[in-house]
Motif scaffolding. Structure first.
Motif, PDB file in Angstrom:
ATOM      1  N   SER A   1     -55.724 106.297 -49.757  1.00 43.75           N
ATOM      2  CA  SER A   1     -56.707 105.854 -50.744  1.00 43.75           C
ATOM      3  C   SER A   1     -56.010 105.226 -51.951  1.00 43.75           C
ATOM      4  O   SER A   1     -54.830 105.473 -52.211  1.00 43.75           O
ATOM      5  CB  SER A   1     -57.571 107.033 -51.206  1.00 43.75           C
ATOM      6  OG  SER A   1     -56.820 107.906 -52.033  1.00 43.75           O
ATOM      7  N   TYR A   2     -56.763 104.422 -52.684  1.00 43.42           N
ATOM      8  CA  TYR A   2     -56.231 103.835 -53.919  1.00 43.42           C
ATOM      9  C   TYR A   2     -55.740 104.932 -54.860  1.00 43.42           C
ATOM     10  O   TYR A   2     -54.663 104.817 -55.461  1.00 43.42           O
ATOM     11  CB  TYR A   2     -57.306 103.020 -54.647  1.00 43.42           C
ATOM     12  CG  TYR A   2     -57.972 101.931 -53.850  1.00 43.42           C
ATOM     13  CD1 TYR A   2     -57.281 100.775 -53.496  1.00 43.42           C
ATOM     14  CD2 TYR A   2     -59.313 102.043 -53.486  1.00 43.42           C
ATOM     15  CE1 TYR A   2     -57.911  99.753 -52.779  1.00 43.42           C
ATOM     16  CE2 TYR A   2     -59.949 101.036 -52.776  1.00 43.42           C
ATOM     17  CZ  TYR A   2     -59.249  99.891 -52.426  1.00 43.42           C
ATOM     18  OH  TYR A   2     -59.874  98.894 -51.732  1.00 43.42           O
TER      19      TYR A   2
ATOM     20  N   HIS B   1     -57.486 101.914 -49.079  1.00 46.16           N
ATOM     21  CA  HIS B   1     -58.936 101.735 -49.221  1.00 46.16           C
ATOM     22  C   HIS B   1     -59.513 102.850 -50.096  1.00 46.16           C
ATOM     23  O   HIS B   1     -58.784 103.736 -50.568  1.00 46.16           O
ATOM     24  CB  HIS B   1     -59.599 101.762 -47.833  1.00 46.16           C
ATOM     25  CG  HIS B   1     -59.330 103.020 -47.077  1.00 46.16           C
ATOM     26  ND1 HIS B   1     -60.185 104.102 -47.077  1.00 46.16           N
ATOM     27  CD2 HIS B   1     -58.250 103.388 -46.309  1.00 46.16           C
ATOM     28  CE1 HIS B   1     -59.666 105.058 -46.332  1.00 46.16           C
ATOM     29  NE2 HIS B   1     -58.503 104.665 -45.865  1.00 46.16           N
ATOM     30  N   ALA B   2     -60.807 102.818 -50.289  1.00 42.25           N
ATOM     31  CA  ALA B   2     -61.475 103.824 -51.129  1.00 42.25           C
ATOM     32  C   ALA B   2     -61.421 105.203 -50.473  1.00 42.25           C
ATOM     33  O   ALA B   2     -61.403 105.315 -49.255  1.00 42.25           O
ATOM     34  CB  ALA B   2     -62.931 103.411 -51.337  1.00 42.25           C
TER      35      ALA B   2
ATOM     36  N   ARG C   1     -59.189  98.668 -56.359  1.00 43.89           N
ATOM     37  CA  ARG C   1     -60.090  99.820 -56.216  1.00 43.89           C
ATOM     38  C   ARG C   1     -61.455  99.541 -56.828  1.00 43.89           C
ATOM     39  O   ARG C   1     -62.495  99.821 -56.227  1.00 43.89           O
ATOM     40  CB  ARG C   1     -59.458 101.037 -56.887  1.00 43.89           C
ATOM     41  CG  ARG C   1     -60.316 102.306 -56.840  1.00 43.89           C
ATOM     42  CD  ARG C   1     -59.769 103.368 -57.775  1.00 43.89           C
ATOM     43  NE  ARG C   1     -59.775 102.899 -59.160  1.00 43.89           N
ATOM     44  CZ  ARG C   1     -59.130 103.528 -60.154  1.00 43.89           C
ATOM     45  NH1 ARG C   1     -58.446 104.634 -59.914  1.00 43.89           N
ATOM     46  NH2 ARG C   1     -59.174 103.048 -61.374  1.00 43.89           N
ATOM     47  N   ASP C   2     -61.451  98.977 -58.034  1.00 42.89           N
ATOM     48  CA  ASP C   2     -62.706  98.752 -58.748  1.00 42.89           C
ATOM     49  C   ASP C   2     -63.591  97.725 -58.053  1.00 42.89           C
ATOM     50  O   ASP C   2     -64.802  97.681 -58.281  1.00 42.89           O
ATOM     51  CB  ASP C   2     -62.430  98.292 -60.179  1.00 42.89           C
ATOM     52  CG  ASP C   2     -61.783  99.394 -61.019  1.00 42.89           C
ATOM     53  OD1 ASP C   2     -61.786 100.557 -60.568  1.00 42.89           O
ATOM     54  OD2 ASP C   2     -61.263  99.079 -62.108  1.00 42.89           O
ATOM     55  N   ASN C   3     -62.977  96.901 -57.185  1.00 45.27           N
ATOM     56  CA  ASN C   3     -63.739  95.877 -56.470  1.00 45.27           C
ATOM     57  C   ASN C   3     -63.765  96.116 -54.959  1.00 45.27           C
ATOM     58  O   ASN C   3     -64.123  95.217 -54.193  1.00 45.27           O
ATOM     59  CB  ASN C   3     -63.165  94.489 -56.773  1.00 45.27           C
ATOM     60  CG  ASN C   3     -63.390  94.077 -58.209  1.00 45.27           C
ATOM     61  OD1 ASN C   3     -64.427  93.548 -58.573  1.00 45.27           O
ATOM     62  ND2 ASN C   3     -62.398  94.332 -59.072  1.00 45.27           N
ATOM     63  N   SER C   4     -63.361  97.334 -54.548  1.00 44.90           N
ATOM     64  CA  SER C   4     -63.397  97.745 -53.131  1.00 44.90           C
ATOM     65  C   SER C   4     -62.722  96.723 -52.222  1.00 44.90           C
ATOM     66  O   SER C   4     -63.263  96.335 -51.183  1.00 44.90           O
ATOM     67  CB  SER C   4     -64.847  97.968 -52.686  1.00 44.90           C
ATOM     68  OG  SER C   4     -65.461  98.958 -53.476  1.00 44.90           O
ATOM     69  N   LYS C   5     -61.522  96.301 -52.616  1.00 45.07           N
ATOM     70  CA  LYS C   5     -60.782  95.303 -51.854  1.00 45.07           C
ATOM     71  C   LYS C   5     -59.697  96.010 -51.035  1.00 45.07           C
ATOM     72  O   LYS C   5     -58.692  96.478 -51.575  1.00 45.07           O
ATOM     73  CB  LYS C   5     -60.133  94.303 -52.815  1.00 45.07           C
ATOM     74  CG  LYS C   5     -59.744  92.980 -52.196  1.00 45.07           C
ATOM     75  CD  LYS C   5     -60.945  92.145 -51.832  1.00 45.07           C
ATOM     76  CE  LYS C   5     -61.786  91.769 -53.029  1.00 45.07           C
ATOM     77  NZ  LYS C   5     -62.974  90.967 -52.665  1.00 45.07           N
ATOM     78  N   PRO C   6     -59.852  96.128 -49.718  1.00 46.73           N
ATOM     79  CA  PRO C   6     -58.834  96.820 -48.918  1.00 46.73           C
ATOM     80  C   PRO C   6     -57.514  96.052 -48.903  1.00 46.73           C
ATOM     81  O   PRO C   6     -57.484  94.822 -48.984  1.00 46.73           O
ATOM     82  CB  PRO C   6     -59.457  96.864 -47.522  1.00 46.73           C
ATOM     83  CG  PRO C   6     -60.424  95.729 -47.496  1.00 46.73           C
ATOM     84  CD  PRO C   6     -60.959  95.614 -48.888  1.00 46.73           C
TER      85      PRO C   6
END
Length: 245
Positions: free
Chosen positions: A192-193, A244-245, A213-218
């Protein structure tokens, strides 16, 4: 090193590939190694042939690194601008290699230098991608004190990329410690981030990870040394770590 397992194929329309400047110098201690540039361009070509729209951000550490210049007594802002110019040199080298393969590309800079590259205009860059041109973003964010990792995450968000691919030298993912120094290093299949930040795992700098993380970009971390590694992830082959989140 971690075990190599076949992964589930992933499908993306648009991605960003981030590589360090050091990735372009091959076995040399400095500068550009043309055969290495050609090899990486061949990796990009394979993904391009799949119909994926590709953005690139390349560091400049093979030529000049602003933080190191600052540490040696140079004024930080000046050193960072010199590092940004180094990324433009690398971007032009990659553009030349891609276009020798028949892949249309654009070098787009955050600092205006109209004779050699386009200035960054988001809508124009998006249009280039829609026309299947590879967009190579250079000069970082155009601001000192920001790394090319942060620039990569920023451009990935602005271009609506679905993922960031981090090509590493000699490392096929994220490990709990340096696998080149520790035989018992463990590779993460996914992380995870927040784990990356709290455990200080070497993926990107903290600002870049927080922005992803804030933009859910894997983020997919893989080895640039493995032929077909970039394309392989899209086919469900090879080893990598997904952040990822």
């Amino acid at each position: 090193m971690g075990d190599v397992k076949a992964a589930t194929p992933v499908t993306f329309k648009r991605v960003l590939l981030k590589i360090s400047g050091e990735a372009l110098m091959g076995d040399q201690g400095f500068g550009l190694h043309p055969p290495t540039v050609e090899r990486i361009a061949a990796e990009v070509e394979k993904v391009h042939q799949l119909g994926v729209e590709i953005c690139m951000v390349i560091g400049g550490g093979n030529i000049f690194r602003g933080l190191q210049g600052s540490a040696q007594g140079m004024e930080r802002t000046t050193a960072d601008y010199m590092g940004m110019i180094a990324t433009v040199m690398n971007a032009l080298a990659m553009q030349s290699s891609l276009e020798s393969r028949g892949i249309h590309s654009r070098v787009i800079t955050a600092i205006r230098m109209d004779e050699v590259a386009e200035p960054y205009i988001r809508r124009r860059a998006v249009r280039h991608l829609e026309k299947k041109r590879v967009c190579i973003f250079a000069a970082g964010t155009g601001n000192p004190y920001f790394t090319t990792d942060t620039a990569a995450t920023l451009r990935a968000n602005e271009m609506s990329c679905e993922a960031i691919f981090m090509g590493k030298n000699g490392v096929d993912g994220v490990y709990d410690k340096d696998p080149r120094k520790h035989e018992d290093a463990k590779r993460y299949e996914s992380v995870s981030y927040d784990e990356v930040l709290t455990r200080n795992l070497k993926v990107m700098d903290a600002s870049a990870i927080a922005l992803a993380r804030d933009n859910s970009k894997p983020i997919y971390v893989f080895s640039l040394d493995e032929p077909g590694g970039f394309c392989g992830i899209l086919r469900g082959e090879g080893a990598y770590t997904r952040v990822h989140a």
